[in-house]
Design a protein around this motif. Structure first.
Motif, PDB file in Angstrom:
ATOM      1  N   GLY A  71      40.422  38.815  43.511  1.00 24.07           N
ATOM      2  CA  GLY A  71      41.226  37.942  42.682  1.00 24.07           C
ATOM      3  C   GLY A  71      40.656  37.674  41.304  1.00 24.07           C
ATOM      4  N   ASN A  72      39.493  38.220  41.009  1.00 29.13           N
ATOM      5  CA  ASN A  72      38.845  37.971  39.719  1.00 29.13           C
ATOM      6  C   ASN A  72      38.863  39.226  38.854  1.00 29.13           C
ATOM      7  N   THR A  92      42.027  43.562  37.726  1.00 30.32           N
ATOM      8  CA  THR A  92      41.836  42.508  38.715  1.00 30.32           C
ATOM      9  C   THR A  92      41.810  43.135  40.100  1.00 30.32           C
ATOM     10  N   VAL A  94      42.653  43.373  43.690  1.00 28.34           N
ATOM     11  CA  VAL A  94      43.713  42.800  44.518  1.00 28.34           C
ATOM     12  C   VAL A  94      43.308  42.775  45.986  1.00 28.34           C
ATOM     13  N   SER A  95      42.661  43.851  46.460  1.00 26.29           N
ATOM     14  CA  SER A  95      42.227  43.886  47.857  1.00 26.29           C
ATOM     15  C   SER A  95      41.048  44.827  47.975  1.00 26.29           C
TER      16      SER A  95
END
Length: 458
Positions: A71-72, A92, A94-95
């Protein structure tokens, strides 16, 4: 020893100089052994005592970096193979890291490593709670700001040691030397350590070590077309066989020269005799001379003890199964050594392996190898010295409850023979039997070419 299956453990003690602020603070001990047992940790020297202890199992790794940055923002770097130029762009996470790493960029959502170009991620900082080495954190409450010397002691699994005895025959005497093998399966090493080893049987309960929480980083490309899906298929002509090359007139010439072996180096001098063992309750403690480095995921040998000119007796020995037929079976040759000062020994000997050498000209040849259990002062130890076909033993059944032993000496010198019958409480009894270590044993001395017999019941 198998570094993946070490059964021992170590008591690690270290000192550190730290500056404490006033009030409550967290003191982090980085670089402790990965197999540390946190509940065993004892910290001395903290003026405010210990409020809390924690073993942080989150180690720094590519997977942990991705997991800690979900998330960063990160920086995605791509390098053009043709020009070598690199381009960076914000992204970013995401997973990830399990199942692949998915990023959101200005071009949309994509998987890391699937563009066909070399890619890497740059992180602005290390996520909180990650450390490159195992960490033991301690919360303390100091009444004032001060600099103190702190001593940390803890138990850790993943260590072990063993003894290896090397005996060299010197006429009717034996020169005995012992190595200790130190093994450490942890990823952390300990340089210039004062090492002590403890021999004996301890009452232990197995405690499972804390596994490091480090997941594997996985990169997967999804089936949306790949970087090789549009390549033209090409066929290659197989290389000509060796016979065709030879027929074409080509010559393959291999040249070389014999390397002259260097002259053998002289044998190094024997290391100095280590300190004598010390009592540790009913156990024995051995201090290894000087400081030594216990390397990470490795093992090494350090001198344990040395005793020269030890008196011994040569025996021909075989354990006899009670009542079972034997036909001219060979016997083992062993050296019986009394662990007493009068015979040149008289020290506690930990269990280990044995190797016996006999001098032959300017070198020494291996005579036999074996094992040895813990031997306290005053006990007797047996050192394997090979097997003989010149001294043979046979056994026949007389009836359901009795048997006859016979032993023959084909050597031109007298021999001492020792034949234990079974194991303790085997029930063998008869004239000429004596009990040694709880086992009925027949001991006899045979002149050259002689044969002796013994009848016993069981």
């Amino acid at each position: 020893m198998n570094l993946r299956n070490l059964d021992g453990y170590a008591l690690v003690t270290e000192t550190r100089r730290v500056k404490l602020p006033k009030g409550r603070a967290v003191l982090r001990f980085e670089g402790v052994a990965g197999g540390i047992i946190p509940v065993s940790a004892v910290i001395d020297g903290l003026p405010g005592g210990t409020v809390e202890k924690n073993r942080d199992a989150r180690l720094l790794s590519p997977a942990a970096l991705v997991d800690g940055t979900l998330g960063n923002r990160v920086t995605l770097r791509r390098t053009d193979r043709a020009t070598g130029t690199s381009r960076e762009e914000p992204a970013t996470i995401v997973s990830g890291p399990v199942g692949g790493v998915v990023l959101r960029t200005a071009n949309g959502v994509e998987a890391l490593g699937c563009s066909g170009l070399p890619e890497s991620l740059r992180y602005a900082r290390v996520p909180a709670g990650l450390a490159a080495k195992p960490v033991l954190s301690v919360t303390t409450d100091s009444p004032s700001s001060r600099t103190v010397t702190v001593r940390l002691s803890y138990l850790a699994s993943g260590f072990d040691w063993s003894a290896s005895y090397v005996g060299t025959l010197a006429g009717d005497r034996l020169n005995l030397f012992a190595w200790t093998t130190l093994a450490n399966s942890n990823a952390e090493g300990f340089a210039d350590a004062e090492v002590q080893v403890v021999a004996g049987r301890l009452n232990r309960e197995r405690i499972a070590p804390i596994e490091a929480a480090a997941t594997r980083l996985q990169l997967r490309c999804y089936p949306l077309g790949t970087t090789t899906s549009d390549l033209r298929e090409r066929r290659f002509k197989p290389a000509a066989p060796f016979a065709t090359i030879e027929a074409s007139g080509e010559d393959i010439v291999v040249t070389g020269m014999r390397l002259q072996a260097p002259a053998p180096m002289p044998a190094p001098p024997a290391p100095p005799a280590p300190p004598a063992p010390e009592n540790l309750g009913d156990l024995k403690l051995y201090r290894l001379p000087g400081r030594t480095t216990v390397a990470a995921q490795g093992q090494k040998q350090v001198a344990l003890l040395r005793q020269d000119s030890v008196r011994y007796a040569r025996l021909y020995r075989r354990r006899i199964p009670v009542g079972q037929p034997l036909d001219a079976a060979a016997v083992d040759i062993v050296l019986r050594v009394k662990n007493e000062k009068a015979d040149g020994l008289g020290i506690a000997l930990p269990a280990g392996t044995t190797a016996l050498y006999a001098p032959r000209g300017e070198t020494a040849l291996l005579v036999g190898t074996g094992t040895m259990t813990d031997r306290a002062e005053g006990e007797t130890l047996l050192i394997a010295a090979g097997r003989s076909r010149q001294v043979l033993v046979s056994q026949t059944r007389l009836d359901d409850r009795s048997a006859r032993l016979s032993v023959t000496n084909a050597r031109n010198v007298a021999v001492d023979v020792e034949l234990p019958l079974g194991w303790p409480n085997s029930g063998a009894r008869g004239d000429g039997l004596t009990t040694i270590d709880g086992i009925p044993t027949w001991r006899t001395t045979l002149p050259p070419g002689a044969t002796a017999t013994l009848d016993y019941r069981f």
